[in-house]
Design an enzyme around this catalytic site. Structure first.
Site: not given
Length: 542
Positions: A298-299, A473-475
């Site tokens: 994730d980011h 919030f980028h999984p």
């Protein structure tokens, strides 16, 4: 739109009505000869704060809109448990996210192709980005104008952010004419998925216009347990609705579009995964596939905040009751102003290592500051630079805790595990500080209030990060595409070793893209829809 019927066999069952699922529902139901069922665990997702672009602070953390996932203690963040917001409604996380439209860098997709994923190079995926897009701006070669999904510049400007852009240029970061053209290096105001001042989630863009199709059935508030099988072929799904267990049958395919946390969990509850993981959860092995739930990344971002003078930002415009009333009145009357823009307005993509093939850092710049992420704003003007690490090397996992679908999986990202990530973190803080110290920002007298100028050494910066680092919030990656033994799907997104089962969401990314993941997820769904339609045509012709 029909109602769910237990006696009916649907051609395609889409599990998840989120970012990808709504696109698939639109594209697959275009053919009137097929029956499509989409099952969503959340609700319809209606409400003022869903529509208002700056309303996400009222959505995150609320069980009506957010699945309220939480990580297990993160071993490299002093054991912190982190909130992991995920959209719980039609449109999924496209209905609660920051709205920014970022495709990433051409390098990302060319790398996917080099890993053995045929048809996923930048040249191959660009037409799919353009297909869905209704770009509202000057004509640009890399953009589409005939699609359903609105992409525009919300045109919200704070003078401090205009100066920040100039300061970044002073620091050698070029002005970017179009950061979505395949080369995102540079600084620019973001374009966002907003239409006429209203959030344009994939539910609004792709699902609502076709909701009345007689061959499309949408079920909300239904929690999917597992996929059912006839031998090695997926035959349907089991789900609970209004307290009753239901079974839906699939004639052609089951498509998992439940996201990077839920898609692997559904596979594992179906007996698909690593035998040792399934045994620990008390689940019988149906299909040994060790990569399910692995490769989670994730980011993540670190916030650098500056107090300013001689200017106004959202803090001072919206920090009082009267100010909020005036902003609300402006938005209600015109659908414009700060409430009609994305939370993060300006972006800079830069390299920590000049020899890197693509930018490694993305700075999201917003016209507000707060003591805690998502908290009440400070009573003085300020800006936040959220420095996001674009290609982290640390990897974690997402695995079911047991058979019960209502219990969230065990999620560990292992943020900051790898030394390379820690080094880029240090570089990102230093880059923000250089920009803030540039002459273009001087008239605002920027004062660093987080982590503060007292935090100087590498160890001090890492300690600050361990205490405050947050997900962006980028999984992705938990059902990764590829050919190696840890791949879950092939390059047509079919689950290895099984038939009639596909995964179509951000979980299939073998490596995360260099930017926000909403637009790439829509592209993945567009491409998958073509795969599915092509294979149906081939089967009929055989």
């Amino acid at each position: 739109m029909g109602a769910f019927e237990r006696s009916r066999t649907y051609d395609y069952i889409i599990v998840g009505g989120g970012t990808a699922g709504c696109v698939l529902a639109n594209r697959l139901s275009t053919d009137p000869a097929v029956e499509v069922l989409m099952i969503e665990g959340g609700g319809e997702g209606r409400g003022f704060y869903v529509d208002m672009p700056l309303g996400l602070a009222f959505l995150i953390g609320r069980p009506q809109y957010d699945w309220l996932y939480k990580s297990d203690p993160e071993p490299y963040l002093n054991g912190r448990q982190m909130p992991l917001p995920r959209g719980k409604m039609l449109g999924g996380s496209s209905a609660i996210n920051g709205l920014i439209y970022v495709r990433g860098h051409a390098y990302d997709y060319d790398h996917w192709a080099q890993l053995g994923n045929r048809g996923w190079s930048w040249e191959s995926v660009l037409p799919y980005f353009k297909r869905s897009e209704a770009f509202q701006g000057l004509p640009l070669e890399a953009h589409g104008r005939e699609g359903e999904w609105a992409v525009c510049d919300p045109n919200v400007r704070w003078e401090a952010l205009v100066a920040y852009r100039q300061a970044a240029i002073e620091q050698g970061i070029p002005a970017a004419e179009d950061y979505n053209s395949g080369d995102n290096e540079g600084v620019a105001f973001f374009v966002a998925t907003i239409k006429n001042g209203v959030r344009h989630s994939t539910a609004k863009a792709f699902l609502e216009p076709v909701r009345n199709r007689s061959n499309l059935t949408v079920v909300t508030g239904a929690l999917v347990d597992r996929v059912t099988f006839d031998g090695k072929r997926a035959s349907g799904v089991l789900f609970s609705l209004d307290g009753q267990v239901q079974e839906a049958r699939a004639g052609r395919e089951v498509i998992l579009s439940a996201g990077a946390y839920s898609s692997p969990a559904i596979l594992e509850r179906s007996g698909i995964g690593a035998p040792e993981v399934l045994a620990k959860a008390g689940i019988e092995v149906r299909h040994d596939l060790p990569g399910v739930g692995e490769n989670l990344h994730d980011h993540w971002h670190i916030r650098v905040q500056h107090r300013l003078s001689n200017t106004h930002t959202l803090n001072t415009r919206g920090g009082t009751r009267l100010g909020r009333m005036l902003l609300g009145a402006q938005y209600l009357a015109t659908k414009k102003g700060p409430l009609g823009g994305s939370p993060t307005l300006l972006g800079a993509f830069l390299k920590a290592n000049p020899d890197a093939p693509a930018p490694e850092i993305q700075i999201h710049v917003s016209g507000s500051t707060s003591p805690s992420f998502g908290g009440a704003m400070h009573p003085f003007p300020g800006i936040t630079s959220s420095a996001c690490i674009l290609r982290p090397e640390s990897r974690g996992y997402c695995h079911v805790a047991g058979r019960d679908p209502s219990v969230q999986p065990h999620i560990v990202h292992n943020f900051l595990k790898e030394d390379a990530d820690r080094e880029i973190l240090i570089g990102s803080i230093e880059a923000v500080r250089r920009i803030a110290a540039s002459s273009a920002m001087a008239r605002f007298q920027p004062e660093e209030i987080a982590p503060t100028s007292a935090v100087r050494t590498r160890d001090e910066m890492l300690d600050y990060a361990r205490q405050t680092l947050n997900t962006t919030f980028h999984p992705v990656g938990t059902c990764k595409m590829g050919r190696d033994h840890m791949a879950v799907v092939d390059d047509r997104l079919k689950v290895h070793g099984l038939s009639g089962l596909r995964v179509v969401d951000a979980s299939i990314m073998p490596v995360i893209t260099s930017g926000n993941t909403q637009a790439p997820t829509v592209m993945i769904a567009e491409k998958a829809a073509d795969f599915i339609r092509e294979e149906k045509a081939e089967a009929q012709a055989a």
